[in-house]
Design an enzyme around this catalytic site. Structure first.
Site, PDB file in Angstrom:
ATOM      1  N   HIS A 186       0.816  -1.221   0.000  1.00  0.00           N
ATOM      2  CA  HIS A 186       0.000   0.000   0.000  1.00  0.00           C
ATOM      3  C   HIS A 186       0.855   1.280   0.000  1.00  0.00           C
ATOM      4  O   HIS A 186       0.757   2.076  -0.943  1.00  0.00           O
ATOM      5  CB  HIS A 186      -0.999  -0.045   1.156  1.00  0.00           C
ATOM      6  CG  HIS A 186      -1.612   1.275   1.484  1.00  0.00           C
ATOM      7  ND1 HIS A 186      -2.409   1.969   0.600  1.00  0.00           N
ATOM      8  CD2 HIS A 186      -1.522   2.043   2.600  1.00  0.00           C
ATOM      9  CE1 HIS A 186      -2.786   3.111   1.166  1.00  0.00           C
ATOM     10  NE2 HIS A 186      -2.252   3.182   2.369  1.00  0.00           N
ATOM     11  N   HIS A 234       3.963   6.828   5.462  1.00  0.00           N
ATOM     12  CA  HIS A 234       2.782   7.506   6.011  1.00  0.00           C
ATOM     13  C   HIS A 234       1.984   6.709   7.022  1.00  0.00           C
ATOM     14  O   HIS A 234       1.287   7.279   7.844  1.00  0.00           O
ATOM     15  CB  HIS A 234       1.866   8.025   4.893  1.00  0.00           C
ATOM     16  CG  HIS A 234       0.958   6.988   4.302  1.00  0.00           C
ATOM     17  ND1 HIS A 234       1.324   6.205   3.240  1.00  0.00           N
ATOM     18  CD2 HIS A 234      -0.308   6.606   4.638  1.00  0.00           C
ATOM     19  CE1 HIS A 234       0.320   5.383   2.941  1.00  0.00           C
ATOM     20  NE2 HIS A 234      -0.677   5.606   3.770  1.00  0.00           N
ATOM     21  N   GLU A 254       1.119   5.602  12.531  1.00  0.00           N
ATOM     22  CA  GLU A 254      -0.238   5.181  12.869  1.00  0.00           C
ATOM     23  C   GLU A 254      -0.294   3.687  13.227  1.00  0.00           C
ATOM     24  O   GLU A 254      -0.946   3.296  14.181  1.00  0.00           O
ATOM     25  CB  GLU A 254      -1.155   5.476  11.672  1.00  0.00           C
ATOM     26  CG  GLU A 254      -2.581   4.988  11.794  1.00  0.00           C
ATOM     27  CD  GLU A 254      -3.457   5.913  12.622  1.00  0.00           C
ATOM     28  OE1 GLU A 254      -2.945   6.936  13.101  1.00  0.00           O
ATOM     29  OE2 GLU A 254      -4.642   5.591  12.790  1.00  0.00           O
ATOM     30  N   ASP A 255       0.418   2.870  12.476  1.00  0.00           N
ATOM     31  CA  ASP A 255       0.215   1.421  12.588  1.00  0.00           C
ATOM     32  C   ASP A 255       1.387   0.618  13.141  1.00  0.00           C
ATOM     33  O   ASP A 255       1.283  -0.596  13.278  1.00  0.00           O
ATOM     34  CB  ASP A 255      -0.129   0.843  11.201  1.00  0.00           C
ATOM     35  CG  ASP A 255      -1.446   1.383  10.676  1.00  0.00           C
ATOM     36  OD1 ASP A 255      -2.268   1.826  11.491  1.00  0.00           O
ATOM     37  OD2 ASP A 255      -1.648   1.368   9.454  1.00  0.00           O
ATOM     38  N   ASP A 303      -3.061   8.504  -0.843  1.00  0.00           N
ATOM     39  CA  ASP A 303      -3.410   7.415   0.077  1.00  0.00           C
ATOM     40  C   ASP A 303      -4.865   7.002  -0.146  1.00  0.00           C
ATOM     41  O   ASP A 303      -5.196   5.830  -0.309  1.00  0.00           O
ATOM     42  CB  ASP A 303      -3.206   7.935   1.513  1.00  0.00           C
ATOM     43  CG  ASP A 303      -3.639   6.941   2.582  1.00  0.00           C
ATOM     44  OD1 ASP A 303      -3.399   5.729   2.394  1.00  0.00           O
ATOM     45  OD2 ASP A 303      -4.199   7.389   3.609  1.00  0.00           O
ATOM     46  N   ASP A 343     -24.124  16.302 -23.782  1.00  0.00           N
ATOM     47  CA  ASP A 343     -22.669  16.401 -23.797  1.00  0.00           C
ATOM     48  C   ASP A 343     -22.019  15.081 -23.366  1.00  0.00           C
ATOM     49  O   ASP A 343     -20.914  15.040 -22.867  1.00  0.00           O
ATOM     50  CB  ASP A 343     -22.162  17.566 -22.947  1.00  0.00           C
ATOM     51  CG  ASP A 343     -22.687  17.490 -21.528  1.00  0.00           C
ATOM     52  OD1 ASP A 343     -23.438  16.550 -21.218  1.00  0.00           O
ATOM     53  OD2 ASP A 343     -22.333  18.379 -20.728  1.00  0.00           O
TER      54      ASP A 343
HETATM   55 MN    MN Z   1      -2.572   4.572   4.158  1.00  0.00          MN
END
Ligand code: MN
Length: 738
Positions: free
Chosen positions: A63, A87, A91-92, A154, A274
């Protein structure tokens, strides 16, 4: 010159190969730059995501790596790509922003931190009107535009690969994408990013509607496919004949914009004229208008469909000429005409501009990028284009605003520096009045805490509570200020009425005035003579000390007062407050030139001998003496006439109770050191209380101590010897009376 990729730790060969592609791609984009840090970022992220998988079962690292690819495709710089790779580490994984800073520098750390903070916000809401606030908040929180770029990349990758998520999560993420991220991409002029986010969001939010629209477009493609190619070819020939160099694209309208059109105009897909579109990209503005002339010379334009966004660009800097014409076989189609430069800006928006600037000036400072963003935003406010550009959203980057949430996710926008009390009043006056405390992000904070973007605020209330005058020292909103003042004044007036009435009765008794016998009408007449409508108002004026009770009694019963005063040996002007209230403690202070007036040290600042002081005439309680620096008294001094000079009386042996708050590391032996330092200064400890510091999570403690102090000098000695103790972070004089 491409550099060889040497990975120092073993990485999944599939990932390694994909990373190599990234290196090759970036090296082509900016051949001069060293890719060592990019390699390190990849290894570092891969190492920390080891063992983690995505819901699809593939390695998690795929990812961030794809996010970096998207950023590279957008021609973003190395800081951006490294942020893309890293990134999700904070967080993880166990990685902290500090770790990132040490290895990858300030820029990458700031961007990773920004992306992490945005990830923590849970701004999903079904309320349309709130989406706008959230978009504003999101942009306001960002101090580096690259954070937005990484966040969008992301989101794009997550949208592309969300197939294995539960329906519920797909819907939630898609809705958020349509409400928050696609409009941000739009506003930043990033047409390509916006289109893909919208179509993916639409597909996953409402698969049935998407399939229907898509099928309709496809079946039209079968019918009109040849016609479209025919038109493209015809346009090519005509422009060549006019010597207008052009690149011509034939395309069908995107599913999401068709869907919106169908919904908005309540028409069928056959009526979307259109749906077929030709895009002409040429070299200069003159040729844009030339091409328009050529098209109109060949096919009949549909009135009202010609739009000149070159002369008047859209607020997001989009430029193009638009027209719709009736083509061969009565088939209507749309034509967009623009230059290469306009095309790049239409597709890439702010990213295109950013690249351009970088090319001419070298690496741009973040400040300049953000300034550009603000400029864009300001421009958007000026340009007013109604009509189909309804999705133009007014965006402001208000650095002076703070965006906070209720526990249920409602956004409350407040001025910067606002406190939980402002927040409470913003919800409802009653919530403000009854506010006794606040939790921010689950932790109890002081009421004067300064709210930060993204804070979730839970107001604690208690029935019967009334607002405190002290709140006026820190509230920032006029709503809170006015409501508090109103309540404070009402309560003070009620007190003044009571005090005034008592003083009048007392004075009447002293002078032997037969109070009960005075007719009510007479009382009211005297009140009226003083300019008041009711007796109550006169009582209030007496309570505030505007008149003396004797003056009033002279009006009410002149003979009785005169007779009584004739009997008095030494008629004295009645003091505002009976001197019997004066106690020993107060003798250490005196009002200049006045003796028998009640004087006391104000509890809020608790001034001690040696400090500069000022007196304030209270309503019925005598003179309160404050330190001149006391914020309370500064706030009170709006009534200048109630200020009075005071001084310290001649010294007697005395001591002052002083309360201190000591901020310390929470460690064994700390209290022992504190108490012995106090003992060494010869002070007496009245109370001492230690507790963990609830406003912080780093294991610090708060020690509240009340001590007897002789004067300012001694206090200064005490404070500095406390500060010398290792582990003591700060010592403050407590300003509250509690
Ligand atoms: Mn992410």
């Amino acid at each position: 010159m491409s550099q060889p990729v040497i990975l120092s730790s073993p990485v999944d060969p599939v990932l390694a190969a994909r990373f190599e592609e990234l290196v090759v791609k970036y090296a082509k984009l900016r051949p001069q730059e060293s890719l060592v840090s990019l390699l390190q970022a990849f290894e570092y992220a891969a190492l920390h995501h080891t063992g983690q998988t995505r819901s699809s079962g593939e390695s998690y690292m795929a990812h961030p790596l794809e996010v970096a690819h998207i950023l590279c495709d957008m021609s973003m710089d190395l800081v951006c790509l490294e942020t893309g790779l890293l990134h999700d580490t904070v967080e993880d994984t166990v990685v902290t922003v500090e770790d990132v800073r040490k290895r990858f520098g300030n820029d990458v750390a700031r961007c990773v931190d920004g992306v992490t903070k945005l990830a923590k916000l849970n701004f999903y809401s079904r309320e349309e009107r709130q989406a706008e606030s959230v978009r504003k908040m999101l942009l306001a929180m960002v101090n580096d535009i690259r954070v937005v770029m990484v966040k969008l990349a992301d989101r794009l990758h997550n949208m592309r690969t969300m197939g294995s998520l539960s329906r519920e999560r797909q819907e939630r993420i898609s809705q958020e994408t349509l409400e928050i991220y696609a409009p941000i991409a739009h506003r930043l002029g990033m047409g390509k990013m916006r289109s893909e986010l919208e179509d993916l969001g639409f597909r996953h939010l409402d698969p049935a509607a998407f399939a229907e629209v898509n099928e309709a477009i496809e079946s039209r493609r079968k019918v009109t496919g040849d016609a479209l190619e025919e038109i493209r070819h015809a346009v090519e020939l005509k422009l060549a004949r006019e010597n207008i160099p052009a690149r011509i694209e034939a395309r069908l309208k995107r599913p999401f914009s068709v869907y919106q059109k169908l919904k908005r105009q309540k028409i069928s897909i056959e009526q979307v004229y259109d749906l077929l579109a030709i895009r002409i990209v040429t070299d200069c503005v003159k040729n844009c208008y030339g091409a328009l002339g050529t098209i109109h010379g060949e096919w009949t334009p549909i009135p009202g469909r010609i739009k000149d966004f070159i002369a008047i660009p859209r607020p997001n800097l989009y430029q193009s000429l638009h027209t719709s014409v009736i083509g061969p076989g009565g088939q209507a189609f749309e034509v967009q005409i623009r230059t290469e430069e306009m095309h790049r800006i239409a597709e890439e928006g702010i990213a295109a501009h950013w690249k351009y600037k970088e090319g001419t000036k070298g690496a741009q400072s973040d400040e300049q990028q953000v300034a550009w963003l603000r400029q864009l935003v300001e421009w958007q406010q000026d340009v007013h284009d109604p009509g189909e550009f309804m999705s133009t959203l007014k965006v402001d980057l208000y650095p002076e605003e703070v965006y906070s949430f209720t526990p249920r996710g409602k956004v409350i926008i407040l001025p910067r520096g606002a406190s939980p009390v402002d927040f409470a009043y913003a919800i409802h006056s009653d919530v403000g009045h009854l506010c006794v405390g606040a939790k921010v992000n689950g932790r109890i904070v002081p009421l004067k805490y300064e709210l930060k973007n993204g804070d979730v605020v839970d107001i604690l209330t208690q029935q019967g509570h009334v607002p405190s005058k002290d709140w006026l020292n820190f509230v920032k909103t006029s709503k809170a200020r006015n409501r508090i003042k109103h309540v404070v004044n009402t309560t003070e007036r009620a007190k003044a009425v009571e005090i005034g009435e008592k003083h009048l009765e007392k004075e009447a008794r002293r002078l032997g005035v037969q109070w009960k016998k005075i007719p009510k009408e007479h009382l009211e007449k005297v009140a009226h003579d003083y300019g008041f409508g009711k007796m109550e108002d006169l009582h209030a004026a007496l309570g505030y000390g505007k008149f003396s009770p004797r003056q009033v009694l002279l009006q009410l019963a002149p003979e009785q007062v005169a007779a009584a005063e004739a009997l008095e040996v030494a008629p004295a002007a009645s003091p505002a407050v009976p001197p019997s209230n004066v106690n020993d403690k107060d003798l250490i202070l005196k009002v200049r030139g006045v003796d028998d007036i009640m004087v006391y040290r104000a509890k809020c600042c608790n001034p001690i001998r040696g400090e500069s002081i000022v007196g304030y005439i209270t309503r019925g309680k005598g003179v309160a003496v404050h330190s001149v620096n006391c914020t309370n008294v500064q706030n009170l001094m709006y009534e200048v006439e109630r200020k009075i000079e005071v001084e310290w009386a001649k010294a007697v042996t005395e001591s002052f109770l002083v309360k201190l708050v000591i901020y310390t590391d929470d460690r064994p032996g700390m209290l022992n050191q504190l108490t012995s330092a106090l003992f060494n200064e010869g002070t007496n400890i009245r109370t001492l209380e230690a507790q963990p510091d609830a406003s912080r999570s780093d294991g610090s403690a708060l020690v509240n101590v009340a001590i007897d102090v002789k004067d300012k000098k001694q206090l200064e000695r005490i404070v500095s010897s406390l500060r010398r103790i290792s582990g003591v972070r700060d010592v403050e004089r407590s300003q509250s009376s509690t």
